[in-house]
Design an enzyme around this catalytic site. Structure first.
Site, mmCIF file in Angstrom:
data_model
loop_
_atom_site.group_PDB
_atom_site.id
_atom_site.type_symbol
_atom_site.label_atom_id
_atom_site.label_comp_id
_atom_site.label_asym_id
_atom_site.label_seq_id
_atom_site.Cartn_x
_atom_site.Cartn_y
_atom_site.Cartn_z
ATOM 1 N N MET A 1 23.861 8.816 4.065
ATOM 2 C CA MET A 1 23.817 10.064 4.201
ATOM 3 C C MET A 1 24.362 9.888 5.414
ATOM 4 O O MET A 1 24.803 10.916 6.829
ATOM 5 C CB MET A 1 22.641 10.402 4.196
ATOM 6 C CG MET A 1 22.810 12.376 4.517
ATOM 7 S SD MET A 1 23.761 12.754 3.914
ATOM 8 C CE MET A 1 22.843 13.938 2.390
ATOM 9 N N LYS B 1 -17.415 -0.745 4.784
ATOM 10 C CA LYS B 1 -18.207 -2.486 3.781
ATOM 11 C C LYS B 1 -19.567 -1.962 3.536
ATOM 12 O O LYS B 1 -19.942 -2.301 2.738
ATOM 13 C CB LYS B 1 -17.902 -3.316 4.225
ATOM 14 C CG LYS B 1 -17.645 -4.636 2.701
ATOM 15 C CD LYS B 1 -16.671 -5.942 3.765
ATOM 16 C CE LYS B 1 -16.917 -6.844 2.371
ATOM 17 N NZ LYS B 1 -15.807 -8.567 2.787
ATOM 18 N N PHE C 1 -12.091 -8.080 13.404
ATOM 19 C CA PHE C 1 -10.566 -8.487 12.374
ATOM 20 C C PHE C 1 -10.233 -7.199 11.086
ATOM 21 O O PHE C 1 -11.142 -6.741 10.574
ATOM 22 C CB PHE C 1 -11.146 -9.028 11.152
ATOM 23 C CG PHE C 1 -10.010 -10.579 10.243
ATOM 24 C CD1 PHE C 1 -8.376 -10.303 11.241
ATOM 25 C CD2 PHE C 1 -9.787 -10.414 9.171
ATOM 26 C CE1 PHE C 1 -7.637 -10.500 10.217
ATOM 27 C CE2 PHE C 1 -9.206 -10.560 8.455
ATOM 28 C CZ PHE C 1 -7.881 -10.450 8.367
ATOM 29 N N GLN C 2 -8.976 -6.946 11.412
ATOM 30 C CA GLN C 2 -8.736 -5.660 10.301
ATOM 31 C C GLN C 2 -9.262 -4.236 10.316
ATOM 32 O O GLN C 2 -9.221 -3.913 9.485
ATOM 33 C CB GLN C 2 -8.677 -6.476 9.247
ATOM 34 C CG GLN C 2 -7.743 -7.260 8.982
ATOM 35 C CD GLN C 2 -7.727 -7.553 6.537
ATOM 36 O OE1 GLN C 2 -8.923 -6.797 5.714
ATOM 37 N NE2 GLN C 2 -6.377 -8.486 6.585
ATOM 38 N N GLU D 1 0.495 -0.713 -0.153
ATOM 39 C CA GLU D 1 -0.015 0.346 -0.207
ATOM 40 C C GLU D 1 1.000 1.113 -0.231
ATOM 41 O O GLU D 1 0.404 2.028 -1.078
ATOM 42 C CB GLU D 1 -1.128 0.266 0.957
ATOM 43 C CG GLU D 1 -2.157 -0.611 1.202
ATOM 44 C CD GLU D 1 -1.759 -2.768 1.567
ATOM 45 O OE1 GLU D 1 -0.492 -3.423 2.049
ATOM 46 O OE2 GLU D 1 -2.864 -3.269 1.630
#
Lengths: 554, 93
Positions: free
Chosen positions: A463, A159, A109-110, A47
């Site tokens: 760096m 959803k 869940f999630q 993502e």
């Protein structure tokens, strides 16, 4: 019409034909609807990669980038990219799926509170809790993302709203944004400041390109022969061919740019925020200068340094009104001498055993087409790109400025190539940064996209290593990356052609082969492990006390 | 000490965002009173901090759900307050 179909219809009606994302449970209805939609979805392999691709799309076009992800880990994986877009003012709309409303707040869940997580790293965040709010919220999100000072807007959609019916939006309401405007009196005062100064410098930031004000800026500069310096995000806005163009200022700014700013008596800051990487020790920054600050965001005025005069508003309205004419031959002579005296002497690559990164990048810059887009990661190579490559537009230089996010370069290049299929797109990566989103090589292969990747490999987290060497008594801690994989073999695993070079004389032919190659290509460039970026302004030091190479290598 | 009175759209997380901005910009919340009226929230809060309060108000002004903001700087001596309505300059910026 379901919520998922309504979202895609809205995007289509708005002329948005490209999405970047990654599917998952809560966002599945949207992915199902995509099968019947003309909107093209690009699957990235993380993502964060998807959101950086959307940022690359947005920054290379000055349009809104759109990204979708699922709830929970999909949403948390986006957060770094949201912060990146926030700090670099990138217009982004991010749609996340959420668990269904009846499950919200139950540690489902999630399920994660992405609304709460996103608040401080988004321009605005919304959660759609009623079907009838979906389209008005989406419409508002797009307008907000690009209005005023652009930024990322998150819209979290449960959803069950994606699956259920939503009412159609009969008319698209326009959000009533109030933009700041400066008065005629302030314009007059600004013209007076321009008239009275003896040694002005224009300091150009990323706001110029984002306001589509490049043309007005260039006219303002050329008409007055202003010396001009640029921030990282400003590169490409001012014309690098202008006689008074001095390039990047700040911590790794070019000597002439920093010295001119330290000497000037009027600093004209345009679309910039006087970031700490630019100013160095703040109370010794441009110590003799009055500050004229021109920006769209009132919160940037007097944030780090008091402005003597500020002009708030649209640069395309303000710049044409600054009509006072400059004629300061003495100052221009000083600038010309400074520029000549401090000009970079590039190494002759054909006579060098090892590869000098600044010379290689200048050589690359000269070999690219005039409209080529270059993205980079974060670190030493990023500063070399900013110092030594030349850009005709700000949309051609994609670099993570404010957040400084390693792993930005490859996915940003993917987004830029999707948006600009006919243009050369090159990702200049460090060996450390490249490994942070290396999974996006699979995205290159999938579509396939002809992005050229250059990995500048010094086998170090360069760096950080440079700072350990200079400011931590050479106590090197976890910056040795000599166990990196063989990058050409890695490329081969994704069916990407590659080449490895180690010597200066190989640079020009290798760049030529890379650019002539039809598809994606990885050029692995081995550098000395000891090379550093010069100049550098040490911490808490004024910019004119920068360390230039000769002083530091003795 | 400064007193701020904010009128907000009663949107999810609008109040959280105000509190986050206040903390992040270096101010401490001393007291806070929140009232709901139809679609709006009225937030009266007292904050303290060593930075100029304009650095806070200019950031609060950028919040999309903010309708109005009024600042009253509270001076140390009782009764010596100076009410300064802060004009909202740039919604959506």
């Amino acid at each position: 019409m379901t919520g998922a179909q309504a979202i895609l219809d809205y995007l289509s009606q708005q002329g948005i034909d490209t999405l970047f994302g990654y599917p998952g449970g809560a966002i599945m209805p949207l992915y199902d609807a995509m099968l019947d939609s003309p909107v093209k979805h690009y699957l990235c392999r993380h993502e964060q990669g998807a959101a950086f691709a959307a940022i690359g799309y947005a920054r290379s076009t000055n349009n809104v980038g759109v990204c979708v992800a699922t709830s929970g880990p999909g949403a948390t994986n986006l957060l770094t990219s949201l912060a990146d877009a926030m700090l670099d003012s990138v217009p982004l709309v991010v749609i996340t799926g959420q668990v269904a409303r009846p499950s919200m707040g139950s540690d489902a869940f999630q399920e994660v509170d992405v609304l709460g997580l996103s608040l401080s790293i988004c321009k605005h965040s919304m959660q759609v809790m009623q079907p009838e709010d979906l389209l008005p919220s989406l419409n508002e999100a797009f307008q907000l993302a690009r209005s005023g000072r652009p930024g990322p807007v998150l819209i979290d959609v449960p959803k069950d709203i994606l699956l259920g019916d939503v009412p159609e939006l009969m008319a698209l309401p326009q959000v009533d944004f109030q933009y700041p405007k400066c008065s005629d009196e302030q314009i007059e005062q600004a013209n007076q400041l321009l008239d009275e100064c003896t040694s002005p410098v224009v300091y150009v930031g990323g706001g110029v390109g984002m306001a589509n004000a490049t043309q007005n800026l260039r006219y303002f500069i050329e008409r007055n022969n202003f010396p001009v310096v640029s921030t990282l995000k400003g590169l490409g806005s001012a014309d690098f061919r202008h006689a008074g163009y001095l390039g990047l200022l700040g911590m790794h700014g070019l000597p002439a740019a920093n010295l001119a700013v330290q000497q000037c008596d009027l600093l004209i800051v345009i679309g910039a925020r006087l970031d700490d990487r630019v100013t160095g020790k703040l109370d010794e920054f441009a110590p003799n200068a009055k500050l004229l600050h021109i920006d769209i965001d009132p919160a940037e005025i007097n944030k780090r340094r008091q402005a003597d005069l500020s002009l708030l508003g649209d640069l395309n309205q303000i710049l044409p009104q600054l009509t006072a004419l400059q004629n300061k031959p003495q100052w221009l002579h000083t600038i010309a001498s400074l520029k000549q005296q401090k000009s970079w002497q590039y190494a002759d690559l054909t006579k060098q055993q090892s590869i000098d990164a600044p010379a290689m990048l200048r050589s690359l810059s000269n070999a690219l087409q005039a409209d080529a887009i270059v993205s980079c990661d974060v670190g030493q190579h990023q500063m070399w790109v900013a110092q030594h490559m030349q850009f005709n537009r700000a949309t051609q230089h994609l670099s993570s400025g404010g957040l400084g996010t390693m792993g930005f370069g490859l996915p940003a290049a993917i987004g830029a190539q999707v948006a600009n299929p006919q243009q050369q797109v090159v990702a200049v990566c460090g060996d450390g940064s490249f490994m942070m989103n290396v999974q996006e090589l699979a995205t290159l292969r999938r579509y396939p996209l002809p992005v050229k990747i250059i990995v500048l490999d010094n086998q170090r987290l360069g760096m950080v290593k440079q700072w350990q060497e200079l400011f931590h008594e050479q106590r090197y801690s976890e910056t040795d990356l000599s166990d990196n994989p063989e990058f050409s073999k890695l490329a081969a695993a994704f069916d990407i052609a590659s080449d490895v070079i180690t010597q200066g004389e190989q640079v020009a032919p290798a760049i030529k082969r890379m650019l002539e190659h039809k598809g994606a290509y990885l050029l692995h460039v081995r550098l000395n492990t000891t090379d550093n970026v010069w100049p550098i302004v040490p911490p808490n030091t004024a910019n004119h006390q920068m360390w230039e190479k000769p002083q530091c290598t003795s | 000490m400064h007193q701020l009175t904010l009128l907000l759209n009663n949107a999810p997380a609008a109040l959280e965002r105000v509190l986050q901005v206040t903390r992040y910009r270096g101010f401490v919340l001393e007291s806070c009173d929140v009232r709901t009226e139809q679609n709006n929230l009225t937030v009266k809060m007292q904050v303290s901090g060593s930075r100029p309060v304009s650095l806070l108000t200019s950031q609060l002004n950028k919040l999309h759900d903010l309708e109005e903001l009024c600042l009253t700087s509270l001076c140390s001596s009782v009764g010596d307050s100076d009410e300064q309505p802060v004009v909202r300059l740039a919604a959506g910026c």
